[in-house]
Write an enzyme that holds these catalytic residues in place. Sequence first.
Site, mmCIF file in Angstrom:
data_model
loop_
_atom_site.group_PDB
_atom_site.id
_atom_site.type_symbol
_atom_site.label_atom_id
_atom_site.label_comp_id
_atom_site.label_asym_id
_atom_site.label_seq_id
_atom_site.Cartn_x
_atom_site.Cartn_y
_atom_site.Cartn_z
ATOM 1 N N HIS A 23 -33.706 -11.113 -12.197
ATOM 2 C CA HIS A 23 -33.979 -10.367 -13.432
ATOM 3 C C HIS A 23 -35.488 -10.314 -13.636
ATOM 4 C CE1 HIS A 23 -32.708 -9.620 -17.903
ATOM 5 N NE2 HIS A 23 -33.858 -9.023 -17.640
ATOM 6 N N ASP B 115 -37.999 -12.206 -16.236
ATOM 7 C CA ASP B 115 -37.913 -10.977 -17.029
ATOM 8 C C ASP B 115 -39.201 -10.151 -16.954
ATOM 9 O OD1 ASP B 115 -36.554 -9.151 -18.562
ATOM 10 O OD2 ASP B 115 -36.497 -10.332 -20.397
ATOM 11 N N ASP B 116 -40.163 -10.469 -17.793
ATOM 12 C CA ASP B 116 -41.454 -9.760 -17.826
ATOM 13 C C ASP B 116 -42.565 -10.806 -17.875
ATOM 14 O OD1 ASP B 116 -40.474 -6.834 -18.422
ATOM 15 O OD2 ASP B 116 -39.400 -8.124 -19.833
ATOM 16 N N GLU C 87 -28.401 -9.528 -25.300
ATOM 17 C CA GLU C 87 -29.740 -10.108 -25.533
ATOM 18 C C GLU C 87 -29.960 -10.124 -27.047
ATOM 19 O OE1 GLU C 87 -32.997 -7.764 -23.984
ATOM 20 O OE2 GLU C 87 -34.437 -9.424 -24.134
ATOM 21 N N HIS D 284 -38.474 -7.238 -14.297
ATOM 22 C CA HIS D 284 -38.904 -5.843 -14.454
ATOM 23 C C HIS D 284 -40.294 -5.745 -13.835
ATOM 24 C CE1 HIS D 284 -35.711 -5.021 -17.492
ATOM 25 N NE2 HIS D 284 -35.857 -6.322 -17.694
ATOM 26 N N HIS E 108 -28.244 -5.003 -19.025
ATOM 27 C CA HIS E 108 -28.638 -5.920 -20.088
ATOM 28 C C HIS E 108 -27.562 -5.850 -21.177
ATOM 29 C CE1 HIS E 108 -32.453 -5.797 -18.070
ATOM 30 N NE2 HIS E 108 -33.111 -6.438 -19.010
HETATM 31 N N1 HPA Z 1 -34.753 -6.288 -22.433
HETATM 32 C C1 HPA Z 1 -34.513 -4.985 -22.462
HETATM 33 N N2 HPA Z 1 -35.295 -4.114 -21.838
HETATM 34 C C2 HPA Z 1 -36.345 -4.555 -21.168
HETATM 35 C C3 HPA Z 1 -36.637 -5.896 -21.120
HETATM 36 C C4 HPA Z 1 -35.794 -6.818 -21.784
HETATM 37 O O1 HPA Z 1 -35.976 -8.048 -21.792
HETATM 38 N N3 HPA Z 1 -37.755 -6.010 -20.379
HETATM 39 C C5 HPA Z 1 -38.114 -4.779 -19.977
HETATM 40 N N4 HPA Z 1 -37.257 -3.892 -20.469
HETATM 41 ZN ZN ZN Z 2 -34.843 -7.678 -18.800
#
Ligand code: HPA
Ligand code: ZN
Length: 456
Positions: free
Chosen positions: A136, A397-398, A319, A138, A316
């Site tokens: 996971h 994630d990011d 969340e 991006h 996703h």
């Molecule tokens: N959630 C949803 N969209 C996203 C995320 C995330 O954590 N990171 C980049 N796009």
């Molecule tokens: Zn994500």
Amino acid sequence: MSQALGGRHDKPGRMDESEQLKQVEPGQVRIAEPGCHQRGIEQQQWCIGGGDNRLTLADRLGCPVAVTQPAAGMAGMDRGQGQSSAGHIHRDRTELERRARAGQAVDRGASPVQRQSMTNPARNALIARLPKAELHLHIEGSLEPELLFALAQRNGVSIPFDSVEAVRAAYSFSNLQDFLDIYYQGMSVLLTEQDFYDLTWAYLERAADDNVRHVEIFFDPQGHTERGVAFDTVVDGIERALKQGEAELGISYRLIMCFLRHLSEDEAFATLEQALPHLHRIHGVGLDSSEVGHPPAKFQRVFAKARELGLHVTAHAGEEGPPEYVHEALDLLEVERIDHGNRALEDAALVQRIAEEGLTLTVCPLSNLRLCVIGDIAESPVRRMLDLSLKATVNSDDPAYFGGYINDNFRAIADALDLSEAEIVKLVENSFTGSFLPMADQIQHLAEIAEVAGGR
Ligand code: HPA
Ligand code: ZN
């Protein structure tokens, strides 16, 4: 265009008022993460509100960084010279600019990672040594401020910050939408094939340091094509780096194209259409961006088409969105795994189903903390998921926005949740068995994990 893929199927997303973005209540203070309560009302003057799907992606992209000069060798750009990627946008102040002017250099003290990572050197050494897969990630979320600056300069894109520190200080978020506003704006420095290569290569080199052996990378084509960057430019650059990473760093990969869920089903179909000539190098589809108000049901038909085309599917879910979205991802999208899945824990029947079906959850602890999905790292769902025998994995994630790569995430939860060595080993095993790698490759990775873990 979408006709070739089965026609237009517009269907408004359900909007449950009570499920509108989990806004922080006035007076609610979350001690572990200052960003969770320090903004709010004020920031909404300049941001697109949570779950607000009235503004187009171009609106979002137009805000922050105006292209002041045409970028030399701007491959794939079909907009006029010097024209901003969304020059038609009226907002006179952007979120990045607002943050720059506000001098949002909040003294956050020791980061959760710094606070947590010194407590158990033996456990940290095990985390470092274990081979792992990242499921996971991006790629646009791995754009570090240093590279943002370098690319802005190379491409003649102006950004409203004068230092890397100022950019980092602005990375303080109250919720998912708050982050996404900045995330899409940051993308505007990515214009050429070389930019996408540089971005991806930087991530791979960093991942190799953390002993990552396999990556399944998300990318957001709509965040680029809407700005006039050609689909091929994006995929060519990312893939060139991935191939080099496989050859030189020994990191295998899968590439997953995400649909932006705040955009329409038609736009998702158009994106899938654009991907058709690239299906030999795109392995799956995902679903990301603003979750609440954009349930998986909105993309049922486009996911059906993707499955028909032989693509892997993930989304996703849970969340910020309710457990119902996780149900929909499973029932309607037929996903093979769930990205995040935190709120699945609110539904006992769903938990049972996830356990019985052995579904993988790609949890992102520092992301959860930074986006106020949890109030403290000790609330990471990984503890409960492990206790419930759910197949959790740990991911970043990011990482450029959330303050840590995969090992930072492992160390943060290992200390906060007091993970045993066996639990850490389980998490990395899950990362391979939950991957899209063939079984033979998974078995090989599991053997190496056993070797490393056995020698501890
Ligand atoms: N959630 C949803 N969209 C996203 C995320 C995330 O954590 N990171 C980049 N796009
Ligand atoms: Zn994500």
